[in-house]
Every structure is written in structure tokens, then in C-alpha cells.
Write a protein that holds these residues in place. Structure first.
Motif: not given
Length: 270
Positions: A105-106, A109-111, A155-157, A178-180
Motif C-alpha cells: 500500500l501507499i 502519511l502520504l495517502q 518512504a520506501v514501497l 499524482t499526490h505521491l
């Protein structure tokens, strides 16, 4: 049996209505002063839209209440926070540095609001009110990124977190990615993606977050299906720090990560 206490969010909405009425303002008149539509004011007062810090900061300005409503929002967020989660929230709020790893998931805090709602709605046992409360609580946590001196967030995903597109979720996912990208270009946030071609890696065992305090100490948090666990024993924190180094080492730098995110989005946004 004693009555259940009124949730703080309901008290905030009641106070917003009372103060607006006392000031002799209609929803439309108040909306003009706060730079919101009358329909937005109505939705907030009726509980059809979650409370957020920006809305309540404007209410404090219109009514001259200092930071009363913003402070109450922090209490409202805690209403929906389970006891086991509160020690981590305190660490998160006081953190100078946050390291987040997510394989599926994202990071929370960045969702975006829409993405958070879609994820939380995956729990079919939750009522609409419970979903709204959890979404509002998650968004309220993001206020730490808007502080004058925000924490440094890395953040690492895993790339798999980017590929949740379906016909039904395309708009939500495109908005989220786009937000990310927007966050990845901020000076206090860096985003790194582990590409699929890396194959198996230690991070696939599960997500975790690490928070570094003013004194240099680290605290970790692990998510699971039943809740979460705060990790503060030295030996366990050291294991998570080692796992962090492992996932960070196989992730792309930010600029390549942004390019990869844009490439993933392309079929759904053109």
C-alpha cells in the motif's frame, strides 16, 4: 447504565452550528467568510464530511477563537484511536525523522482522502460512520507534514503497491500516485520504489515504520490484521533498522522512482 459520552467530533459540529447561529450567519454567509460553499458548510455540520484542520482553522479565524477548534480536532482524532495505537501516535507526532516501508500500500502519511477511504472500506465490518472516523483520523495525522518544522520522511514501497488499478479504482489510484509524486518533490519527503525486477527481498515479510526522536532514539511500529505493535526494545529496533537498510539499498533513487510511478500511471491517464 450510564449514557455513552458524546464523541468529540459531534461536540465540535454542534459548537460550529451554535457559534454560527449566535453570530447571526446563515450557512451561505458563513461560507463566504470562511471561503467555503454553503453545501460544504452544511455537509460538515451534519457530519456528512469529515472534519479537517484547514476547515477548523478558518472557523477559528472567523469566530476569533484562537486555535480552539483545531485543538478539539486533535481530541476528536483520539476518539477513534485504539489504546494500542496511542503510544505510536505520540512517537510519530514527536518524530524528527520517519522511515516508512510498505510492500502493498501507499504509506498512510502520504495517502489521499479517496485512497484512504477505499483502503479502509475494504473492511466490510465497518459502518459508514466508523469509516468516516478512521479516514478523518488518518488525515489528521498528516498534519505533522504541514508544520513549520516537519519531520524528514523517507518512504520506501514495493512497486506492487503502485499496480492497484482497475476500471473502478483508476481515478482514485491516479489521484493517489499524482499526490505521491507531489510529495516526492518536497524537500522534507523522499520516495523510493523497489522495482519488481528485484524479485524477492526481506521487505516482503511485512510493513514497518521507524520514528527517530529529538534525543536520537528510535521507536518502531508493525502493522498486522488485528492491529499493530509498538517496537521499543533495543534489540528489536536494531533488527528493524537493519531491515530498513536492506529495503532502502534495493530501492531506486527518488528521480527514478518518480519516473517509474509516471510510467505506471500512463495507461490510465492518457
Amino acid at each position: 447504565m450510564a449514557d455513552e459520552p458524546t464523541p468529540t467530533a459531534d461536540l465540535i459540529r454542534a459548537q460550529l452550528r451554535r457559534m454560527r447561529a449566535t453570530a447571526g450567519l446563515s450557512q451561505e454567509e458563513y461560507g463566504k467568510r470562511a471561503h467555503y460553499s454553503a453545501s460544504m458548510v452544511s455537509a460538515v455540520e451534519l457530519g456528512q464530511r469529515p472534519l479537517d484542520e484547514v476547515y477548523l482553522a478558518r472557523a477559528d479565524k472567523v469566530f476569533g477563537t484562537g486555535d480552539l477548534f483545531v485543538s478539539l480536532l486533535k481530541l476528536a482524532a483520539r476518539d477513534g484511536e485504539p489504546t494500542w495505537f496511542r503510544p505510536w501516535l505520540e512517537a510519530e507526532r514527536a518524530a524528527k525523522q520517519l522511515r516508512c516501508f510498505e510492500p502493498m500500500l501507499i504509506p498512510g502519511l502520504l495517502q489521499t482522502e479517496d485512497y484512504a477511504r477505499a483502503v479502509i472500506r475494504g473492511d466490510v465490518t465497518l459502518t459508514d460512520d466508523e469509516v468516516n472516523a478512521l479516514v478523518a483520523s488518518r488525515l489528521a495525522r498528516q498534519a505533522i507534514l504541514d508544520r513549520e518544522h516537519p519531520p524528514q520522511v523517507t518512504a520506501v514501497l514495493d512497486e506492487s503497491a503502485l499496480h492497484r488499478f482497475t476500471e473502478e479504482s483508476a481515478t482514485v489510484m491516479a489521484g493517489q500516485l499524482t499526490h505521491l509524486i507531489t510529495f516526492a518533490r518536497q524537500p522534507n519527503v523522499s520516495v523510493h520504489v523497489i522495482p519488481t525486477k528485484v524479485g524477492l527481498h526481506i521487505g516482503l515479510s511485512g510493513s514497518f515504520v521507524l520514528a527517530r526522536s529529538d534525543d536520537g532514539g528510535w521507536v518502531g511500529h508493525l502493522d498486522n490484521q488485528l492491529g499493530g505493535t509498538v517496537v521499543d526494545h533495543t534489540e528489536e529496533v536494531e533488527v528493524l533498522l537493519a531491515r530498513w537498510e536492506s529495503v532502502r539499498n534495493v530501492a531506486l533513487p527518488t528521480w527514478q522512482s518518480v519516473e517509474l510511478i509516471e510510467e505506471v500511471m500512463k495507461p490510465w491517464t492518457t
